[in-house]
Design a protein around this motif. Structure first.
Motif, PDB file in Angstrom:
ATOM      1  N   ALA A 288       0.970  -1.162   0.031  1.00 34.57           N
ATOM      2  CA  ALA A 288       0.102   0.096   0.077  1.00 34.57           C
ATOM      3  C   ALA A 288       0.821   1.133  -0.286  1.00 34.57           C
ATOM      4  CB  ALA A 288      -1.042   0.087   1.394  1.00 34.57           C
ATOM      5  N   PHE A 289       0.334   2.369  -0.538  1.00 35.41           N
ATOM      6  CA  PHE A 289       0.976   3.707  -0.776  1.00 35.41           C
ATOM      7  C   PHE A 289       0.127   4.646   0.269  1.00 35.41           C
ATOM      8  CE2 PHE A 289       2.536   2.216  -5.020  1.00 35.41           C
ATOM      9  CZ  PHE A 289       3.783   2.365  -4.644  1.00 35.41           C
ATOM     10  N   SER A 290       0.941   5.464   0.848  1.00 32.66           N
ATOM     11  CA  SER A 290       0.301   6.462   1.631  1.00 32.66           C
ATOM     12  C   SER A 290      -0.284   7.449   0.655  1.00 32.66           C
ATOM     13  CB  SER A 290       1.394   6.978   2.711  1.00 32.66           C
ATOM     14  OG  SER A 290       2.320   7.605   2.066  1.00 32.66           O
ATOM     15  N   PRO A 291      -1.404   8.322   1.247  1.00 34.05           N
ATOM     16  CA  PRO A 291      -2.138   9.294   0.473  1.00 34.05           C
ATOM     17  C   PRO A 291      -1.172  10.194  -0.137  1.00 34.05           C
ATOM     18  CG  PRO A 291      -3.583   8.452   2.265  1.00 34.05           C
ATOM     19  CD  PRO A 291      -2.241   7.987   2.449  1.00 34.05           C
ATOM     20  N   ASP A 292      -0.333  10.795   0.906  1.00 41.55           N
ATOM     21  CA  ASP A 292       0.655  11.724   0.484  1.00 41.55           C
ATOM     22  C   ASP A 292       1.752  11.319  -0.353  1.00 41.55           C
ATOM     23  OD1 ASP A 292       2.417  10.257   2.209  1.00 41.55           O
ATOM     24  OD2 ASP A 292       2.507  12.088   3.614  1.00 41.55           O
ATOM     25  N   GLY A 293       1.525  10.187  -0.709  1.00 40.75           N
ATOM     26  CA  GLY A 293       2.678   9.515  -1.590  1.00 40.75           C
ATOM     27  C   GLY A 293       4.216   9.333  -1.128  1.00 40.75           C
ATOM     28  N   LEU A 294       4.540   9.406  -0.083  1.00 43.25           N
ATOM     29  CA  LEU A 294       5.871   9.498   0.832  1.00 43.25           C
ATOM     30  C   LEU A 294       6.258   8.160   1.022  1.00 43.25           C
ATOM     31  CD1 LEU A 294       5.865  13.218   2.334  1.00 43.25           C
ATOM     32  CD2 LEU A 294       6.533  12.343   0.210  1.00 43.25           C
ATOM     33  N   THR A 295       5.359   7.447   1.338  1.00 41.71           N
ATOM     34  CA  THR A 295       5.629   6.326   2.191  1.00 41.71           C
ATOM     35  C   THR A 295       5.017   5.005   1.438  1.00 41.71           C
ATOM     36  OG1 THR A 295       5.406   7.577   4.248  1.00 41.71           O
ATOM     37  CG2 THR A 295       5.290   5.399   4.528  1.00 41.71           C
ATOM     38  N   CYS A 296       5.688   3.845   1.509  1.00 47.42           N
ATOM     39  CA  CYS A 296       5.057   2.473   1.145  1.00 47.42           C
ATOM     40  C   CYS A 296       4.878   1.587   2.264  1.00 47.42           C
ATOM     41  CB  CYS A 296       5.989   2.282  -0.126  1.00 47.42           C
ATOM     42  SG  CYS A 296       5.206   0.602  -0.785  1.00 47.42           S
ATOM     43  N   ALA A 297       4.289   0.690   2.413  1.00 50.12           N
ATOM     44  CA  ALA A 297       4.167  -0.392   3.387  1.00 50.12           C
ATOM     45  C   ALA A 297       4.021  -1.720   2.554  1.00 50.12           C
ATOM     46  CB  ALA A 297       2.948  -0.353   4.313  1.00 50.12           C
ATOM     47  N   VAL A 298       4.908  -2.842   2.750  1.00 53.95           N
ATOM     48  CA  VAL A 298       4.889  -4.053   2.119  1.00 53.95           C
ATOM     49  C   VAL A 298       4.744  -5.233   3.272  1.00 53.95           C
ATOM     50  CG1 VAL A 298       5.994  -5.739   0.741  1.00 53.95           C
ATOM     51  CG2 VAL A 298       6.121  -3.206   0.040  1.00 53.95           C
ATOM     52  N   ALA A 299       3.834  -5.903   3.242  1.00 48.41           N
ATOM     53  CA  ALA A 299       3.715  -7.020   4.224  1.00 48.41           C
ATOM     54  C   ALA A 299       4.366  -8.391   3.739  1.00 48.41           C
ATOM     55  CB  ALA A 299       2.344  -7.338   4.653  1.00 48.41           C
ATOM     56  N   SER A 300       4.858  -9.224   4.773  1.00 51.67           N
ATOM     57  CA  SER A 300       5.621 -10.318   4.584  1.00 51.67           C
ATOM     58  C   SER A 300       4.648 -11.459   4.438  1.00 51.67           C
ATOM     59  CB  SER A 300       6.771 -10.797   5.216  1.00 51.67           C
ATOM     60  OG  SER A 300       6.106 -11.246   6.667  1.00 51.67           O
ATOM     61  N   THR A 301       4.845 -12.802   3.817  1.00 51.38           N
ATOM     62  CA  THR A 301       4.029 -13.866   4.116  1.00 51.38           C
ATOM     63  C   THR A 301       4.130 -14.453   5.456  1.00 51.38           C
ATOM     64  OG1 THR A 301       5.606 -15.095   3.059  1.00 51.38           O
ATOM     65  CG2 THR A 301       3.968 -14.287   1.755  1.00 51.38           C
ATOM     66  N   GLU A 302       4.710 -13.674   6.482  1.00 57.83           N
ATOM     67  CA  GLU A 302       4.753 -14.424   7.724  1.00 57.83           C
ATOM     68  C   GLU A 302       4.135 -13.651   8.658  1.00 57.83           C
ATOM     69  OE1 GLU A 302       9.039 -14.679   8.222  1.00 57.83           O
ATOM     70  OE2 GLU A 302       9.178 -16.893   7.428  1.00 57.83           O
ATOM     71  N   THR A 303       4.723 -12.629   9.674  1.00 59.18           N
ATOM     72  CA  THR A 303       3.981 -11.560  10.424  1.00 59.18           C
ATOM     73  C   THR A 303       4.462 -10.495  10.408  1.00 59.18           C
ATOM     74  OG1 THR A 303       5.220 -12.255  12.446  1.00 59.18           O
ATOM     75  CG2 THR A 303       3.233 -13.566  11.987  1.00 59.18           C
ATOM     76  N   GLN A 304       5.688 -10.151   9.737  1.00 57.73           N
ATOM     77  CA  GLN A 304       6.212  -8.890   9.483  1.00 57.73           C
ATOM     78  C   GLN A 304       5.798  -8.094   8.403  1.00 57.73           C
ATOM     79  OE1 GLN A 304      10.375  -9.531   9.450  1.00 57.73           O
ATOM     80  NE2 GLN A 304      10.622  -8.231  11.396  1.00 57.73           N
ATOM     81  N   PHE A 305       5.842  -6.588   8.791  1.00 57.59           N
ATOM     82  CA  PHE A 305       5.483  -5.631   7.707  1.00 57.59           C
ATOM     83  C   PHE A 305       6.672  -4.669   7.595  1.00 57.59           C
ATOM     84  CE2 PHE A 305       2.843  -4.130  10.909  1.00 57.59           C
ATOM     85  CZ  PHE A 305       3.149  -2.786  10.961  1.00 57.59           C
ATOM     86  N   ALA A 306       7.064  -3.820   6.436  1.00 60.00           N
ATOM     87  CA  ALA A 306       8.153  -3.101   6.296  1.00 60.00           C
ATOM     88  C   ALA A 306       7.241  -1.728   5.870  1.00 60.00           C
ATOM     89  CB  ALA A 306       9.083  -3.380   5.378  1.00 60.00           C
ATOM     90  N   VAL A 307       7.772  -0.446   6.449  1.00 59.67           N
ATOM     91  CA  VAL A 307       7.252   0.974   6.055  1.00 59.67           C
ATOM     92  C   VAL A 307       8.669   1.489   5.601  1.00 59.67           C
ATOM     93  CG1 VAL A 307       6.067   3.089   6.863  1.00 59.67           C
ATOM     94  CG2 VAL A 307       5.544   0.691   7.776  1.00 59.67           C
ATOM     95  N   PHE A 308       8.757   2.121   4.436  1.00 63.72           N
ATOM     96  CA  PHE A 308       9.891   2.948   3.889  1.00 63.72           C
ATOM     97  C   PHE A 308       9.379   4.148   3.101  1.00 63.72           C
ATOM     98  CE2 PHE A 308       8.841  -0.874   1.213  1.00 63.72           C
ATOM     99  CZ  PHE A 308       8.856  -0.090  -0.141  1.00 63.72           C
TER     100      PHE A 308
END
Length: 312
Positions: A288-308
């Motif tokens: 998913a992308f944030s509405p302001d376009g500055l951030t992206c989140a990606v989730a793993s197939t386990e239990t983690q997710f990353a925000v960058f």
């Protein structure tokens, strides 16, 4: 980049309109994550009787819009929840034979197919009403379709529906009439898989076809470009656009089937791959992308997710 840990595999990611909160769905539990402090709150405890199929945040940020499917029957319902407390504000059951409930990218509409009337239903969140069903009328040479393989235009009036080996047909949902058909080229006929989406501006339609990502100017039925994965893409789970419309992200598995799914990023104009920070997951489940376009989140197939951060 920072990492969060959920209670299970994250199946849905959605940012608040102010881009300060990230909502996750894992094991039917909905959490709210503060992107400044990385702290989370459990908004909705897990419910075994109902599966949260999709999640969007209302434009005012005050409510969560979800499509929920019963674990024990085919019942589908649209739930409006308070974004602060998670409490149900309203619940509307879909028609009895409703299937394939989907939520539009901007969250304004939900849509699905009624198996008994063979018509498409739309739920208008803003008006809080279920619009009358629209029977679909296929072209004479196209008699079947996969109702799960569909995309709703941002105007809420145009629906794209695909059938493998037959191309994509676009319908006017006010009349049910077919208005356009996309077939691809003679060399590479369009064989849509289970993901397609309109760009935020609604001028282009992106379709996955036999592992290729194909971009169309759908009004003229003109193909713009096709990115060939070389046969590596086995399935696609997500197709999400950056708010600017300049970038598209998707989750795709690679053949053979036991290879992990990964997050891919592609330039909307050229079709060329774009480099993004890699969280190092063995597999990815959603993006998913944030509405302001500055951030992206990606989730793993386990239990983690990353925000960058996103750098266009």
């Amino acid at each position: 980049m920072w990492f969060g840990k959920a209670t299970g595999v994250v199946e849905e990611l959605a940012f608040a309109p102010d881009s300060r909160t990230l909502y996750t769905v894992a094991g039917n539990q909905i959490d709210a994550w503060d992107l400044a402090t990385h702290a989370n709150r459990v908004l909705v405890p897990p419910d075994r009787s109902e599966r949260v199929a999709e999640l969007r945040v209302a434009p005012d940020g005050r409510h969560l819009r979800t499509c929920a499917a019963s674990s024990y029957s085919r019942e589908v319902a649209f739930l409006l929840r308070d974004a602060e407390t998670g409490e149900v504000v309203s619940r509307t059951a879909a028609p009895e034979h409703f299937s394939a409930g989907r939520l539009a990218a901007d969250g304004r509409y939900a849509w699905g197919f009624d198996d008994s009337t063979k018509g498409w239903w739309r739920w208008d969140w803003k008006a809080s009403k279920l619009l009358p069903p629209v029977p679909w009328r296929w072209p004479n040479d196209l008699r079947t379709a996969n109702q799960w393989n569909s995309a709703l235009h941002p105007d809420g009036r145009t629906l794209a529906v695909g059938e493998r080996g037959e191309g994509v047909v676009l319908f006017d949902l006010d009349t049910g009439a077919a208005i356009k058909r996309l077939a691809g080229s003679e060399e590479r006929p369009l064989a849509p898989e289970k993901q397609m989406a309109f760009t935020p501006g609604g001028d282009k339609l992106f379709v996955f076809s036999d592992g290729d990502l194909v971009a169309f100017d759908w009004r003229s039925a003109r193909g713009l470009w096709s990115y060939t994965s070389g046969g590596r893409t086995g399935y696609v789970r997500e197709l999400v656009f950056h708010p600017s419309g300049a970038l598209v992200a998707y989750i795709a598995g690679v053949a053979p089937k036991n290879w992990p799914s990964v997050a891919w990023f592609t330039d909307v104009t050229t079709g060329e791959p774009r480099s993004m920070p890699h969280p190092g997951f063995k597999g990815a489940s959603c993006v998913a992308f944030s509405p302001d376009g500055l951030t992206c989140a990606v989730a793993s197939t386990e239990t983690q997710f990353a925000v960058f951060d996103v750098d266009l």
